[in-house]
Design an enzyme around this catalytic site. Structure first.
Site: not given
Ligand code: AMP
Ligand code: ZN
Length: 112
Positions: A8, A98, A5, A100
């Site tokens: 994580c 998460h 993950c 947003h």
């Molecule tokens: P979701 O589509 O709700 O699963 O959102 C996942 C979000 O995580 C997306 O908006 C990505 O831009 C963000 N994301 C993915 N990898 C990273 C990272 N390494 N650091 C910060 N945000 C990330």
């Molecule tokens: Zn995790």
């Protein structure tokens, strides 16, 4: 901890991120691909897939931190959006719960 993950790994500092808040249970960091001038991710430190796996205490803590961060970032005045994708049809790409936080501009009313 889920070894595969990304979030994580961010929690464990195995991957870099721009952290804006951290406590015992919750981490907040900047989205790497922001969809708004302010785009933060609020996550529990304990790995869980999404809201379907989340317990009451975790959900409560995520919202309490969201409230605190909104005030700290000064986005409480003009408003902001909190959203969480859950599963395939919502386009969830990272299987670690998460929220947003989107702010800093007038957001589209349409969600789809
Ligand atoms: P979701 O589509 O709700 O699963 O959102 C996942 C979000 O995580 C997306 O908006 C990505 O831009 C963000 N994301 C993915 N990898 C990273 C990272 N390494 N650091 C910060 N945000 C990330
Ligand atoms: Zn995790």
């Amino acid at each position: 901890m889920d070894e595969n993950c990304i979030f994580c790994k961010i929690i464990n500092r195995e991957l870099p991120s721009s952290i804006v808040y951290e406590d015992e249970n919750v981490l907040v960091f900047k989205n790497i691909e922001p969809q708004a001038p302010i785009h933060l991710l609020v996550i529990p430190k304990k790995h869980m897939r999404n809201v379907l796996e989340a317990d009451e205490e975790t959900i409560s803590k995520l919202f309490i931190v969201t409230n605190k961060i909104a005030k700290e970032q000064g986005i409480d005045k003009d408003g902001f959006r909190v959203l969480t994708n859950c599963g395939k049809n919502a386009g969830q790409t990272i299987d670690h719960l998460h929220f947003h936080i989107l702010a800093g501009t007038k957001l589209e009313e349409k969600m789809i």
